[in-house]
Scaffold this active site. Structure first.
Site, PDB file in Angstrom:
ATOM      1  CE1 TYR A  27     -41.523 -13.864 -12.405  1.00 46.11           C
ATOM      2  CE2 TYR A  27     -42.350 -15.246 -14.177  1.00 46.11           C
ATOM      3  CZ  TYR A  27     -42.207 -14.987 -12.836  1.00 46.11           C
ATOM      4  OH  TYR A  27     -42.740 -15.847 -11.908  1.00 46.11           O
ATOM      5  CG  ASN A  78     -35.867 -12.469  -7.580  1.00 41.86           C
ATOM      6  OD1 ASN A  78     -36.474 -13.405  -7.057  1.00 41.86           O
ATOM      7  ND2 ASN A  78     -36.287 -11.868  -8.686  1.00 41.86           N
ATOM      8  CG  HIS A  84     -42.759 -18.195  -2.590  1.00 43.03           C
ATOM      9  ND1 HIS A  84     -42.981 -16.876  -2.219  1.00 43.03           N
ATOM     10  CD2 HIS A  84     -42.516 -18.177  -3.932  1.00 43.03           C
ATOM     11  CE1 HIS A  84     -42.902 -16.109  -3.311  1.00 43.03           C
ATOM     12  NE2 HIS A  84     -42.616 -16.868  -4.348  1.00 43.03           N
ATOM     13  CG  ASP A  91     -31.976 -21.360   9.155  1.00 45.84           C
ATOM     14  OD1 ASP A  91     -32.750 -20.452   9.529  1.00 45.84           O
ATOM     15  OD2 ASP A  91     -32.120 -22.554   9.491  1.00 45.84           O
ATOM     16  CG  HIS A 104     -40.006 -11.201  -5.259  1.00 45.15           C
ATOM     17  ND1 HIS A 104     -39.407 -12.439  -5.364  1.00 45.15           N
ATOM     18  CD2 HIS A 104     -40.090 -10.921  -3.939  1.00 45.15           C
ATOM     19  CE1 HIS A 104     -39.153 -12.886  -4.142  1.00 45.15           C
ATOM     20  NE2 HIS A 104     -39.546 -11.981  -3.260  1.00 45.15           N
ATOM     21  CB  SER A 106     -44.030 -11.146 -10.776  1.00 46.77           C
ATOM     22  OG  SER A 106     -43.714 -12.064  -9.739  1.00 46.77           O
ATOM     23  NE  ARG A 115     -46.419 -17.336  -8.205  1.00 50.69           N
ATOM     24  CZ  ARG A 115     -45.517 -18.106  -8.811  1.00 50.69           C
ATOM     25  NH1 ARG A 115     -44.249 -18.020  -8.507  1.00 50.69           N
ATOM     26  NH2 ARG A 115     -45.881 -18.971  -9.752  1.00 50.69           N
TER      27      ARG A 115
HETATM   28  C1  DQA Z   1     -40.081 -14.152  -8.575  1.00 46.88           C
HETATM   29  C2  DQA Z   1     -41.441 -14.503  -7.983  1.00 46.88           C
HETATM   30  C3  DQA Z   1     -41.482 -15.945  -7.539  1.00 46.88           C
HETATM   31  O1  DQA Z   1     -42.748 -16.242  -6.977  1.00 46.88           O
HETATM   32  C4  DQA Z   1     -41.256 -16.853  -8.724  1.00 46.88           C
HETATM   33  O2  DQA Z   1     -41.258 -18.201  -8.325  1.00 46.88           O
HETATM   34  C5  DQA Z   1     -40.021 -16.521  -9.476  1.00 46.88           C
HETATM   35  C6  DQA Z   1     -39.674 -15.121  -9.674  1.00 46.88           C
HETATM   36  C7  DQA Z   1     -40.096 -12.733  -9.184  1.00 46.88           C
HETATM   37  O3  DQA Z   1     -39.021 -12.184  -9.411  1.00 46.88           O
HETATM   38  O4  DQA Z   1     -41.166 -12.210  -9.484  1.00 46.88           O
HETATM   39  O5  DQA Z   1     -39.340 -17.394  -9.998  1.00 46.88           O
HETATM   40  O6  DQA Z   1     -39.118 -14.169  -7.548  1.00 46.88           O
END
Ligand code: DQA
Length: 153
Positions: A27, A78, A84, A91, A104, A106, A115
């Site tokens: 991150y 985000n 997920h 909705d 995201h 990551s 994910r």
């Molecule tokens: C995330 C990816 C998600 O899978 C994870 O649960 C996060 C951060 C990302 O910004 O990489 O909390 O959204």
């Protein structure tokens, strides 16, 4: 570039207020306020006004999406792990009925299999993942282009 200014709501979901304490390899090292500051700076030359929202409460995230019609022109979101599985967020995004880009930090495609799935992907015109904070810069550019395209339609 056209002179029209647009308002983009930048929404972060669960656990993203903890950036700076989460795994830096996944991150990065920016805190959420630092990331938001970077986004605001990058948005200015694109004539995008930014609003920011973060919560760890799914209902609050849903209600914020409900409130956006007439308040924002597009959404950069985000939702963290809600991405997920949280169908209520999917909705609510549909109800918001605004151009949306999923982002995201990551690389969600290349982590745990759970994910890879996103409840919001089908409602977003683009998805960016795995590019850390730099991905937000590209996201803003893509949002600007999408807003210019919809203006012409
Ligand atoms: C995330 C990816 C998600 O899978 C994870 O649960 C996060 C951060 C990302 O910004 O990489 O909390 O959204």
């Amino acid at each position: 570039m056209s002179e029209v200014r647009y308002r983009v709501e930048v929404m972060h979901g669960v656990n993203l207020d903890q950036l700076g304490r989460r795994d830096p390899l996944l991150y990065g090292t920016l805190t959420l306020p630092e990331l938001e500051h970077q986004i605001e700076e990058d948005a200015r030359p694109l004539a995008l006004e930014t609003g920011f929202f973060q919560t760890n409460h799914e209902g609050a995230f849903v209600e914020h999406l409900h409130s956006l019609r007439g308040q924002a022109d597009a959404i950069l979101l985000n939702p963290g792990s809600w991405t997920h599985y949280a169908w209520a967020i999917r909705d609510a995004l549909e109800i918001a009925a605004l151009p949306a880009l999923e982002i995201h930090l990551s690389d969600v495609e290349n982590r745990e299999p759970w994910r890879r799935f996103s409840v919001i992907r089908e409602l977003c015109f683009a998805t960016i993942s795995g590019r850390g904070p730099d991905g937000y810069r590209d996201a803003l550019r893509q949002l600007r282009e999408e807003l210019d395209r919809s203006e012409r339609r």
